[in-house]
Design a protein around this motif. Structure first.
Motif, PDB file in Angstrom:
ATOM      1  N   GLY A 152       0.751  -1.198  -0.014  1.00 40.30           N
ATOM      2  CA  GLY A 152       0.026   0.128  -0.102  1.00 40.30           C
ATOM      3  C   GLY A 152       0.753   1.205  -0.054  1.00 40.30           C
ATOM      4  O   GLY A 152       0.426   2.189  -0.237  1.00 40.30           O
ATOM      5  N   GLN A 153       2.114   1.229   0.232  1.00 40.00           N
ATOM      6  CA  GLN A 153       2.951   2.448   0.206  1.00 40.00           C
ATOM      7  C   GLN A 153       3.236   2.653  -1.021  1.00 40.00           C
ATOM      8  O   GLN A 153       3.689   1.713  -1.861  1.00 40.00           O
ATOM      9  CB  GLN A 153       3.971   2.095   1.479  1.00 40.00           C
ATOM     10  N   HIS A 154       3.556   3.916  -1.361  1.00 35.28           N
ATOM     11  CA  HIS A 154       4.040   4.499  -2.752  1.00 35.28           C
ATOM     12  C   HIS A 154       5.461   4.687  -2.517  1.00 35.28           C
ATOM     13  O   HIS A 154       5.902   5.304  -1.783  1.00 35.28           O
ATOM     14  CB  HIS A 154       3.184   5.553  -3.185  1.00 35.28           C
ATOM     15  N   VAL A 155       6.028   4.070  -3.666  1.00 32.96           N
ATOM     16  CA  VAL A 155       7.703   4.091  -3.757  1.00 32.96           C
ATOM     17  C   VAL A 155       7.914   5.045  -5.072  1.00 32.96           C
ATOM     18  O   VAL A 155       7.356   4.589  -6.292  1.00 32.96           O
ATOM     19  CB  VAL A 155       8.369   2.742  -4.100  1.00 32.96           C
ATOM     20  N   GLU A 156       8.574   6.098  -5.042  1.00 32.96           N
ATOM     21  CA  GLU A 156       8.899   6.913  -6.148  1.00 32.96           C
ATOM     22  C   GLU A 156      10.449   6.667  -6.367  1.00 32.96           C
ATOM     23  O   GLU A 156      11.258   6.996  -5.385  1.00 32.96           O
ATOM     24  CB  GLU A 156       8.670   8.218  -5.878  1.00 32.96           C
ATOM     25  N   ILE A 157      10.958   6.560  -7.604  1.00 32.94           N
ATOM     26  CA  ILE A 157      12.507   6.589  -7.855  1.00 32.94           C
ATOM     27  C   ILE A 157      12.660   7.634  -8.723  1.00 32.94           C
ATOM     28  O   ILE A 157      12.268   7.667  -9.893  1.00 32.94           O
ATOM     29  CB  ILE A 157      12.603   5.114  -8.533  1.00 32.94           C
ATOM     30  N   GLY A 158      13.843   8.262  -8.441  1.00 33.84           N
ATOM     31  CA  GLY A 158      14.416   9.316  -9.247  1.00 33.84           C
ATOM     32  C   GLY A 158      15.850   9.303  -8.898  1.00 33.84           C
ATOM     33  O   GLY A 158      16.486   8.150  -9.134  1.00 33.84           O
ATOM     34  N   GLU A 159      16.526  10.450  -8.716  1.00 34.02           N
ATOM     35  CA  GLU A 159      17.968  10.298  -8.482  1.00 34.02           C
ATOM     36  C   GLU A 159      18.116   9.455  -6.860  1.00 34.02           C
ATOM     37  O   GLU A 159      19.238   9.131  -6.635  1.00 34.02           O
ATOM     38  CB  GLU A 159      18.684  11.739  -8.107  1.00 34.02           C
ATOM     39  N   ASN A 160      16.965   9.678  -6.139  1.00 31.81           N
ATOM     40  CA  ASN A 160      16.939   9.088  -4.872  1.00 31.81           C
ATOM     41  C   ASN A 160      15.578   8.406  -4.656  1.00 31.81           C
ATOM     42  O   ASN A 160      14.746   8.278  -5.908  1.00 31.81           O
ATOM     43  CB  ASN A 160      17.106  10.165  -3.704  1.00 31.81           C
ATOM     44  N   VAL A 161      15.252   7.668  -3.596  1.00 34.69           N
ATOM     45  CA  VAL A 161      13.954   6.957  -3.417  1.00 34.69           C
ATOM     46  C   VAL A 161      13.199   7.783  -2.522  1.00 34.69           C
ATOM     47  O   VAL A 161      13.789   8.175  -1.421  1.00 34.69           O
ATOM     48  CB  VAL A 161      14.277   5.571  -2.923  1.00 34.69           C
ATOM     49  N   SER A 162      12.038   7.788  -2.621  1.00 41.63           N
ATOM     50  CA  SER A 162      11.058   8.359  -1.680  1.00 41.63           C
ATOM     51  C   SER A 162       9.829   7.511  -1.522  1.00 41.63           C
ATOM     52  O   SER A 162       9.215   6.739  -2.296  1.00 41.63           O
ATOM     53  CB  SER A 162      10.307   9.778  -2.272  1.00 41.63           C
ATOM     54  N   ILE A 163       9.388   7.154  -0.152  1.00 42.85           N
ATOM     55  CA  ILE A 163       8.473   6.196   0.224  1.00 42.85           C
ATOM     56  C   ILE A 163       7.378   7.255   0.520  1.00 42.85           C
ATOM     57  O   ILE A 163       7.635   8.204   1.826  1.00 42.85           O
ATOM     58  CB  ILE A 163       8.934   5.621   1.382  1.00 42.85           C
ATOM     59  N   ASP A 164       6.233   7.283   0.011  1.00 44.22           N
ATOM     60  CA  ASP A 164       4.922   8.092   0.399  1.00 44.22           C
ATOM     61  C   ASP A 164       5.447   9.440   0.591  1.00 44.22           C
ATOM     62  O   ASP A 164       4.949  10.158   1.527  1.00 44.22           O
ATOM     63  CB  ASP A 164       4.332   7.678   1.811  1.00 44.22           C
ATOM     64  N   GLY A 165       6.332   9.914  -0.326  1.00 49.15           N
ATOM     65  CA  GLY A 165       6.827  11.514  -0.352  1.00 49.15           C
ATOM     66  C   GLY A 165       7.572  11.794   0.497  1.00 49.15           C
ATOM     67  O   GLY A 165       8.256  12.697   0.452  1.00 49.15           O
ATOM     68  N   LYS A 166       8.296  10.702   1.220  1.00 51.94           N
ATOM     69  CA  LYS A 166       9.482  11.207   2.057  1.00 51.94           C
ATOM     70  C   LYS A 166      10.497  10.606   1.572  1.00 51.94           C
ATOM     71  O   LYS A 166      10.769   9.467   1.213  1.00 51.94           O
ATOM     72  CB  LYS A 166       9.146  10.525   3.545  1.00 51.94           C
TER      73      LYS A 166
END
Length: 176
Positions: free
Chosen positions: A97-111
Motif C-alpha cells: 500500500g505504500q508508494h515508492v518513487e524512484i528518481g535520483e533517490n528513493v521516496s516512500i509516500d513522498g518522504k
C-alpha cells in the motif's frame, strides 16, 4: 604411521567442520560477507510479530530472470535459497500500500529515503535499470540497504513476503 595419523586428523577435522556447518545452518546462523550489512555471523530469528518498516530481515529472492542476471553479474552470493543464491539481508523500507518513487533517490509516500541514491551503472560499468516505482502490492516488501552499491529494491522492486526467512540479528559482526 605419520601419514595415517595425518589422514585421520584431516578426516576428523573435515567431519567436525561439516557437522558444525550443518548445526549452524539448522540453527539459523548465517555468515555475511557482503557489504550491505556488517560482515560476520548473523542469526535468523523467526518473526513473533508482523514485519514493520525498519525491520532488518533475511529474505530469499524469487527465482526470476532479473535475479538470475544479478547472480551472473555476481551481485548475489551463492547459497541455499531457490535459484542457488544466498539470502539477502536488507531493511524493510515499505509495506503493501505504500508508494515508492524512484528518481535520483528513493521516496516512500513522498518522504526521502536516506542513503538511497540510484545508480545508473554498476562497478563494472554495466547499465543498471532502476525499478519503475509504484505501490507496493499485497504480499510484498520493498527492501533497502544504506550501502551505496547495494543491490536492493531500488533495482529489483518489491519482493514477495513468501521469501521471508526471519529477522536478521547480528551475533558477531565487524563494523567497517
Amino acid at each position: 604411521m605419520n601419514r595415517r595419523r595425518a589422514i585421520m586428523v584431516l578426516g576428523a577435522s573435515a567431519m567436525a567442520v561439516g557437522l558444525l556447518s550443518a548445526a549452524a545452518l539448522l540453527g539459523g546462523l548465517r555468515l555475511n560477507l557482503t557489504p550491505s550489512e556488517p560482515p560476520g555471523l548473523w542469526r535468523i530469528e523467526a518473526p513473533s510479530r508482523a514485519i514493520a518498516v525498519g525491520d532488518l530481515v533475511f529474505v530469499c529472492p524469487p527465482v526470476t530472470p532479473l535475479f538470475e542476471e544479478a547472480r551472473r553479474r555476481s551481485y548475489l552470493a551463492r547459497g541455499m535459497c531457490p535459484g542457488g543464491v544466498a539470502p539477502l539481508i536488507k531493511s524493510v523500507s515499505a509495506l503493501p500500500g505504500q508508494h515508492v518513487e524512484i528518481g535520483e533517490n528513493v521516496s516512500i509516500d513522498g518522504k526521502p529515503l536516506p542513503s538511497s541514491s540510484v545508480r545508473r551503472i554498476d562497478g563494472a560499468g554495466r547499465p543498471l535499470t532502476p525499478f519503475a516505482g509504484g505501490i507496493v502490492p499485497p504480499g510484498y516488501f520493498y527492501l533497502h540497504s544504506p550501502f551505496a552499491s547495494s543491490y536492493d529494491s531500488r533495482y529489483f522492486g518489491p519482493v514477495p513476503d513468501s521469501g521471508l526467512l526471519g529477522f536478521a540479528r547480528p551475533i558477531l559482526t565487524i563494523d567497517p
